[in-house]
Design a protein around this motif. Structure first.
Motif, PDB file in Angstrom:
ATOM      1  N   LEU A 498      25.822  49.994  10.020  1.00  0.00           N
ATOM      2  CA  LEU A 498      25.433  49.600   8.670  1.00  0.00           C
ATOM      3  C   LEU A 498      26.456  48.687   8.003  1.00  0.00           C
ATOM      4  O   LEU A 498      26.101  47.678   7.390  1.00  0.00           O
ATOM      5  N   TYR A 499      27.727  49.037   8.104  1.00  0.00           N
ATOM      6  CA  TYR A 499      28.731  48.429   7.233  1.00  0.00           C
ATOM      7  C   TYR A 499      29.669  47.437   7.913  1.00  0.00           C
ATOM      8  O   TYR A 499      30.202  46.549   7.244  1.00  0.00           O
ATOM      9  N   GLN A 500      29.920  47.609   9.201  1.00  0.00           N
ATOM     10  CA  GLN A 500      30.994  46.843   9.820  1.00  0.00           C
ATOM     11  C   GLN A 500      30.692  45.347   9.821  1.00  0.00           C
ATOM     12  O   GLN A 500      29.656  44.900  10.323  1.00  0.00           O
ATOM     13  N   ASP A 501      31.598  44.577   9.252  1.00  0.00           N
ATOM     14  CA  ASP A 501      31.528  43.115   9.336  1.00  0.00           C
ATOM     15  C   ASP A 501      32.176  42.721  10.660  1.00  0.00           C
ATOM     16  O   ASP A 501      33.341  42.328  10.704  1.00  0.00           O
ATOM     17  N   TRP A 502      31.414  42.838  11.748  1.00  0.00           N
ATOM     18  CA  TRP A 502      32.005  42.702  13.081  1.00  0.00           C
ATOM     19  C   TRP A 502      32.447  41.272  13.373  1.00  0.00           C
ATOM     20  O   TRP A 502      33.247  41.034  14.280  1.00  0.00           O
ATOM     21  N   ARG A 503      31.957  40.319  12.590  1.00  0.00           N
ATOM     22  CA  ARG A 503      32.443  38.944  12.749  1.00  0.00           C
ATOM     23  C   ARG A 503      33.763  38.721  12.004  1.00  0.00           C
ATOM     24  O   ARG A 503      34.431  37.707  12.214  1.00  0.00           O
ATOM     25  N   GLY A 504      34.114  39.626  11.104  1.00  0.00           N
ATOM     26  CA  GLY A 504      35.363  39.496  10.351  1.00  0.00           C
ATOM     27  C   GLY A 504      35.352  38.373   9.338  1.00  0.00           C
ATOM     28  O   GLY A 504      36.405  37.810   9.010  1.00  0.00           O
ATOM     29  N   GLU A 505      34.186  38.059   8.787  1.00  0.00           N
ATOM     30  CA  GLU A 505      34.060  36.907   7.884  1.00  0.00           C
ATOM     31  C   GLU A 505      34.946  37.041   6.655  1.00  0.00           C
ATOM     32  O   GLU A 505      35.705  36.120   6.308  1.00  0.00           O
ATOM     33  N   TYR A 506      34.884  38.170   5.989  1.00  0.00           N
ATOM     34  CA  TYR A 506      35.603  38.308   4.716  1.00  0.00           C
ATOM     35  C   TYR A 506      37.082  38.586   4.938  1.00  0.00           C
ATOM     36  O   TYR A 506      37.921  38.153   4.142  1.00  0.00           O
ATOM     37  N   ASP A 527      42.053  46.764  17.386  1.00  0.00           N
ATOM     38  CA  ASP A 527      41.069  47.818  17.145  1.00  0.00           C
ATOM     39  C   ASP A 527      39.653  47.295  17.392  1.00  0.00           C
ATOM     40  O   ASP A 527      38.823  47.971  18.010  1.00  0.00           O
ATOM     41  N   SER A 528      39.377  46.088  16.926  1.00  0.00           N
ATOM     42  CA  SER A 528      38.056  45.490  17.114  1.00  0.00           C
ATOM     43  C   SER A 528      37.784  45.204  18.588  1.00  0.00           C
ATOM     44  O   SER A 528      36.664  45.422  19.077  1.00  0.00           O
TER      45      SER A 528
END
Length: 746
Positions: A498-506, A527-528
């Motif tokens: 639901l929440y993880q910004d897996w692209r790391g945009e922000y 970690d990613s």
């Protein structure tokens, strides 16, 4: 003050008296109401009546600092108000409106002892002045919120026991006196999770539960004191949520499901699908007494009567059975000989801690280290990603009547110590920890920043721990067998999806606001990277908990795609090959045969949730992203400079800000309007005075000092330029939309 108290008392008495008159009149009219029960409007009004005063109990909460403050006015007034309400309530047939008083941030038993003396004196004064018919005692409930306090509960109780022994009546046993003081020990699992991660916080709670019960057993008061777990809805806050899937079948039983089972599973695995059910989750799990926060309370109001009664019955029986087991195990400790006592302690340990395993304890230590490294940084980093969450939390409009940050006043005696104390209250974060309360911290980091707090540092910890303790060929197997069974895998996978910004945009957008060389971002990327390797193990563990052999359902660490339509929709989206996939066609591509329309619609709705959350998150960043960047950049540079100065130069007591010293309009405005107990106000005041001490008597001011002073002013300017009401409304709307989609409030 006396006049105002008199006016308040008259008002309270008026409403209590009115309520009593209404209640008596209604009871007197029962025969007439029975005779006219066919009159629908009258019946509707009668059924809508509630004697609210008899259906509620107030349990106020105060900070321990209120008791230890030099000025006793606030705590004296609190004690007076509590007993005044109880006196008036008892006079009009509602005795015991306030039966307990919670003391947050409890760490000093002397504070509780001082409060008990005040409460006893106030009760005696009320009895002497007003002669109330009934004035029940008020229990004191210590609330332990940090690691040190939770780890030292036995020492805390020992000191209170000594006081109970000394302050009892001649014919009163110490046990009876102790019961008058404490009836409950409250451990704040939510706040503890922000310090040491959810998994370690849950373990520390169980350890504290064991320590407390063993202490109570040794002193013969095990049946009089209960232990409560403070929890919120998200699993990061110890999972006090209502689960609609707990106990539900994992696989379907339609004809199409049976055909897929026959085509892809051996006979034994086909049989096991009939018995596979989702284990208990959330408030269904365990027999602990726990808090119900606002969201679950609202949720329960709209449950069907059958589901609501079933939940209440299950929780009541589970808590009753668990408490009876604890009391039975604890009572035998004091009554048994050495050998039997050892067995009783083992039984108590089994009921509280569970199966104690040294390997898991070592992993929790590694997990805590990685969790704190990413959130708060190493000491030399000064700050971690928590500083982003902190300023997000300060920027977002309040949705509850509780502060988002932890309010603490500075400590210290002389002026020099006070200035350093103001600075040390915040930096380095590696020592300080979270500056936000649990709900605001989790919301800011998980929802807005897009870094799932429940799994922060988890995969890096697994990787580092496995390399240090397991042979390479055995790593995955031992992790699956020894570590994953103790982790909340369903919630981990669900919150990641639901929440993880897996692209790391922000995070990438704001990373440049930090000084170069901060190790937090290296750890976060590690970690990613490790997450991709370990997610299949979590998926297998999730299915294993449903009681089936995962080897029959996984091929090359991937759940057999043709079996996805046989799963419940919420499990199907968690067991798809790419957890972060949000496209229905991609999920259906490897699946052969027709899929039912209902299943397709449910899965499509679930797959759309991360996309919708990402949309609302993007809107929030459009509104306040620029100010957050500037805030973080200025604070990170200022904190780094102050830490470098404080480690290289001792501070004697400086004169502080001179009376004729001119502050910029931004600084003057911020200091004038900020709360007196605001931690950022204290920090900036300390920073100005500390930096001023370097330039006192100097003709030339170093460039580094000028830059640091500019950072102070820039932070104050951003603080002053709060979001206008229309932008606050946008942020509030987006936050509530995310809460609605995820069905949680933080």
């Amino acid at each position: 003050m006396i006049e105002l108290r008199g006016q308040r008392r008259e008002t309270l008495e008026f409403y209590f008296k009115l309520n009593k008159a209404l209640r008596k009149q209604l009871h007197a009219l029962i025969p007439a109401l029975r005779d006219n029960r066919m009159a629908e409007p009258l019946l509707s009004e009668v059924l809508g009546y509630r004697d609210i005063l008899q259906r509620m109990v107030l349990t106020p909460r105060i900070n321990q600092g209120l008791i230890t403050a030099r000025d006793p006015f606030a705590i004296d007034t609190t004690a007076y108000n509590i007993y005044e309400i109880n006196t008036i309530a008892g006079k009009y047939g509602n005795p015991g409106m306030t039966l307990g008083l919670q003391i947050s941030l409890s760490s000093m038993p002397e504070a509780l002892i001082s409060l008990d003396r005040k409460m006893r004196n106030q009760a005696e004064q009320m009895r002497r002045d007003l002669s109330p018919a009934e004035l029940p005692p008020v229990w004191l409930i210590p609330l332990f919120e940090d690691l040190e306090a939770v780890s030292n509960i036995r020492a805390y109780l020992n000191r209170v026991w000594d006081y109970a022994t000394q302050s009892r009546h001649t014919a009163q046993a110490p046990q009876e006196r102790f019961k008058e003081i404490i009836s409950e020990v409250f451990i704040a699992g939510s706040d503890l999770s922000q310090q040491v991660s959810q998994a370690n916080a849950a373990y520390l709670y169980r350890q504290a539960k064991y320590d407390t019960h063993s202490w109570l057993a040794e002193h013969g008061v095990v049946d009089a004191v209960r232990i409560k777990l403070g929890s919120g809805e998200p699993m990061q806050r110890q999972g006090g949520y209502y689960s609609s899937v707990a106990g539900q079948p994992a696989f379907g039983k339609t004809e199409d499901d049976r055909r897929r089972f026959v085509a892809n599973l051996p006979a034994a695995a086909r049989k096991s699908t009939a018995y596979a059910v989702t284990p208990l989750q959330g408030v269904f799990l365990g027999g602990d007494l726990r808090t119900y926060q606002s969201n679950i309370s609202e949720h329960l109001r709209f449950l069907k009567a059958r589901d609501f009664v079933g939940l209440q019955n299950h929780i009541r029986k589970a808590q009753h059975s668990h408490r009876e087991d604890l009391i039975r195990a604890a009572e035998t400790i004091a009554e048994s000989r050495l050998g039997a006592q050892s067995r009783s302690l083992q039984e108590l340990e089994r009921l509280t801690i569970g199966n104690k395993e040294a390997l898991m304890e070592a992993f929790l230590t590694e997990l805590t280290d990685n969790f704190r490294h990413i959130l708060y940084g190493r000491e030399e980093d000064v700050v971690g990603i928590h500083v982003i969450s902190y300023f997000i939390g300060r920027s977002m409009p309040e949705l509850r009547d509780r502060p988002s940050s932890r309010r603490k006043s500075g400590t210290g005696t002389d002026r020099g110590q006070q200035i350093l104390a103001n600075i040390a209250e915040i930096i380095p974060l590696a020592k300080k920890g979270s500056l936000l309360r649990a709900i605001s911290h989790n919301k800011s980091q998980t929802v807005v920043l897009g870094i799932n707090q429940l799994t922060t540092g988890l995969f890096r910890a697994l990787e580092r721990f496995a390399r240090a303790n397991f042979a390479e060929a055995e790593r995955d197997r031992l992790i699956a067998e020894r570590l994953l069974p103790s982790l909340p895998v369903y919630e981990i996978l669900s919150t990641l999806r639901l929440y993880q910004d897996w692209r790391g945009e922000y995070l990438n957008r704001i990373e440049t606001a930090f000084p170069a060389g901060n190790s937090v971002f290296v750890a976060l990327r590690e970690d990613s990277d490790a997450m991709c390797h370990y997610l299949p193990l979590f998926q297998q563990e999730l299915l294993r908990r449903h009681g089936v052999d995962v080897n029959d359902f996984f091929v090359n660490d991937v759940f057999i795609p043709h079996l996805l339509p046989t799963l419940r929709p919420d499990l199907a989206v968690l067991l798809q090959e790419n957890l972060f996939n949000t496209d229905l066609d991609t999920l259906l591509q490897p699946i052969s045969g027709r899929v039912s329309d209902d299943w397709r619609a449910d899965v499509e709705k679930l797959l759309a949730q991360p996309t919708q959350i990402a949309h609302w998150r993007a809107t929030i960043w459009e509104v306040m992203g620029e100010s957050i960047y500037q805030w973080v950049q200025s604070f990170a540079e200022l904190a780094t400079s102050l830490y470098a100065f404080s480690t290289s130069r001792a501070l004697d007591a400086p004169p502080g800000l001179a009376r004729d010293a001119k502050l910029s309009p931004a600084l003057a405005g911020f200091f004038r309007t900020a709360r007196a107990d605001d931690e950022m106000r204290h920090f900036l005041i300390g920073a100005i005075e500390y930096l001023s001490s370097f330039t006192e008597g100097e003709i030339e001011v170093p460039v580094s000092i000028i830059r640091a002073m500019n950072d102070v002013e820039r932070i104050a300017q951003i603080e002053e330029s709060a979001l206008p009401p229309e932008k606050q409304a946008v942020v509030r709307y987006c936050t509530l939309q995310i809460a609605r989609l995820a069905r949680e409030n933080g």
